[in-house]
Design a protein around this motif. Sequence first.
Motif, PDB file in Angstrom:
ATOM      1  N   LEU A 116       7.102   0.677   0.662  1.00  0.00           N
ATOM      2  CA  LEU A 116       6.804   1.573   1.784  1.00  0.00           C
ATOM      3  C   LEU A 116       7.488   2.924   1.578  1.00  0.00           C
ATOM      4  N   THR A 117       6.676   3.979   1.500  1.00  0.00           N
ATOM      5  CA  THR A 117       7.212   5.330   1.303  1.00  0.00           C
ATOM      6  C   THR A 117       6.656   6.334   2.299  1.00  0.00           C
ATOM      7  N   ARG A 118       5.672   5.917   3.129  1.00  0.00           N
ATOM      8  CA  ARG A 118       4.990   6.867   4.004  1.00  0.00           C
ATOM      9  C   ARG A 118       4.683   6.215   5.342  1.00  0.00           C
ATOM     10  N   LEU A 119       5.071   6.897   6.422  1.00  0.00           N
ATOM     11  CA  LEU A 119       4.727   6.467   7.772  1.00  0.00           C
ATOM     12  C   LEU A 119       3.844   7.524   8.402  1.00  0.00           C
ATOM     13  N   ASP A 145      13.627   4.533  10.219  1.00  0.00           N
ATOM     14  CA  ASP A 145      14.743   4.192   9.334  1.00  0.00           C
ATOM     15  C   ASP A 145      14.707   2.707   8.986  1.00  0.00           C
ATOM     16  N   TRP A 146      14.495   1.865  10.014  1.00  0.00           N
ATOM     17  CA  TRP A 146      14.424   0.420   9.788  1.00  0.00           C
ATOM     18  C   TRP A 146      13.258   0.063   8.873  1.00  0.00           C
ATOM     19  N   ALA A 147      12.090   0.634   9.124  1.00  0.00           N
ATOM     20  CA  ALA A 147      10.899   0.300   8.335  1.00  0.00           C
ATOM     21  C   ALA A 147      11.096   0.637   6.861  1.00  0.00           C
ATOM     22  N   PHE A 148      11.639   1.825   6.584  1.00  0.00           N
ATOM     23  CA  PHE A 148      11.844   2.204   5.186  1.00  0.00           C
ATOM     24  C   PHE A 148      12.830   1.268   4.487  1.00  0.00           C
ATOM     25  N   GLU A 149      13.821   0.784   5.216  1.00  0.00           N
ATOM     26  CA  GLU A 149      14.787  -0.150   4.627  1.00  0.00           C
ATOM     27  C   GLU A 149      14.199  -1.558   4.513  1.00  0.00           C
ATOM     28  N   ALA A 150      13.600  -2.041   5.597  1.00  0.00           N
ATOM     29  CA  ALA A 150      13.092  -3.421   5.624  1.00  0.00           C
ATOM     30  C   ALA A 150      11.943  -3.639   4.646  1.00  0.00           C
ATOM     31  N   PHE A 151      11.146  -2.603   4.396  1.00  0.00           N
ATOM     32  CA  PHE A 151       9.969  -2.768   3.545  1.00  0.00           C
ATOM     33  C   PHE A 151      10.065  -1.974   2.245  1.00  0.00           C
ATOM     34  N   ALA A 152      11.292  -1.645   1.845  1.00  0.00           N
ATOM     35  CA  ALA A 152      11.500  -0.905   0.595  1.00  0.00           C
ATOM     36  C   ALA A 152      10.948  -1.666  -0.599  1.00  0.00           C
ATOM     37  N   GLU A 153      11.191  -2.982  -0.642  1.00  0.00           N
ATOM     38  CA  GLU A 153      10.713  -3.772  -1.778  1.00  0.00           C
ATOM     39  C   GLU A 153       9.191  -3.882  -1.813  1.00  0.00           C
ATOM     40  N   SER A 193       0.816  -1.208   0.000  1.00  0.00           N
ATOM     41  CA  SER A 193       0.000   0.000   0.000  1.00  0.00           C
ATOM     42  C   SER A 193       0.854   1.264   0.000  1.00  0.00           C
ATOM     43  N   GLY A 194       2.132   1.118   0.374  1.00  0.00           N
ATOM     44  CA  GLY A 194       3.021   2.266   0.416  1.00  0.00           C
ATOM     45  C   GLY A 194       2.987   3.015   1.728  1.00  0.00           C
ATOM     46  N   SER A 195       2.061   2.644   2.608  1.00  0.00           N
ATOM     47  CA  SER A 195       1.875   3.386   3.846  1.00  0.00           C
ATOM     48  C   SER A 195       1.753   2.435   5.030  1.00  0.00           C
ATOM     49  N   ALA A 196       2.219   2.894   6.182  1.00  0.00           N
ATOM     50  CA  ALA A 196       2.081   2.142   7.432  1.00  0.00           C
ATOM     51  C   ALA A 196       1.933   3.155   8.555  1.00  0.00           C
ATOM     52  N   GLU A 197       1.506   2.679   9.705  1.00  0.00           N
ATOM     53  CA  GLU A 197       1.334   3.549  10.866  1.00  0.00           C
ATOM     54  C   GLU A 197       2.346   3.163  11.937  1.00  0.00           C
ATOM     55  N   ARG A 240       9.566   8.645   3.090  1.00  0.00           N
ATOM     56  CA  ARG A 240      10.888   8.039   2.866  1.00  0.00           C
ATOM     57  C   ARG A 240      11.871   9.075   2.354  1.00  0.00           C
ATOM     58  N   SER A 241      11.413   9.947   1.501  1.00  0.00           N
ATOM     59  CA  SER A 241      12.283  10.972   0.921  1.00  0.00           C
ATOM     60  C   SER A 241      12.650  12.046   1.938  1.00  0.00           C
TER      61      SER A 241
END
Length: 190
Positions: free
Chosen positions: A133-136, A122-130, A94-98, A178-179
Amino acid sequence: MDDALGTTALSAGPLLLRPWRAEDAPALIEAYRDPGMRAMLRTQVTNEAAAERWLRVQQEGRESGSRFSFAVVDRDRDGELVGNVALKYPVPGSGSAEVGYWTAAPARGRGVAPLALGALGDWAFEAFAEDGLTRLELLHRMDNEASCRVAEKSGYGLVEVLPARPPRPRDHRHVRLRSGDVRRTGNVGP
């Protein structure tokens, strides 16, 4: 779920973010004795049975890949439990997580929450890059000024005020991309 994600531990200065353990139950119950924390959280942990249920939910979340909750301990204070951070990732792709967090009362004011949330993000963006995930997102009650400060210090910009959803009052929605770019959108007025 990748087995490595289930056992991940993260470092953030003097803090260690690690999976919750059964032996954390007494410290968890003690943290939930704080009236301020109880007022802000939906789940209540008041006894050993409730602690066991709460810990089981955290473990099940890890196993299913839907929630990654970390006990935050202070290595400089003999592993004292100082908080919790969690990534709620219900829909991969979905690109998003909470994210969510709490800080134990004795640790407030020590910078625990911003450090822990920074490491989690930082971990979430790396672990779920594939997974894309771009938005928290971080939600908190509008009247919780301390959480607003924590969000800002952690790189989560305020993007909108959500309408009340009884029994919850109005909430703030903060976002970290992420950006690193946060654009204010929606209604951010009182």
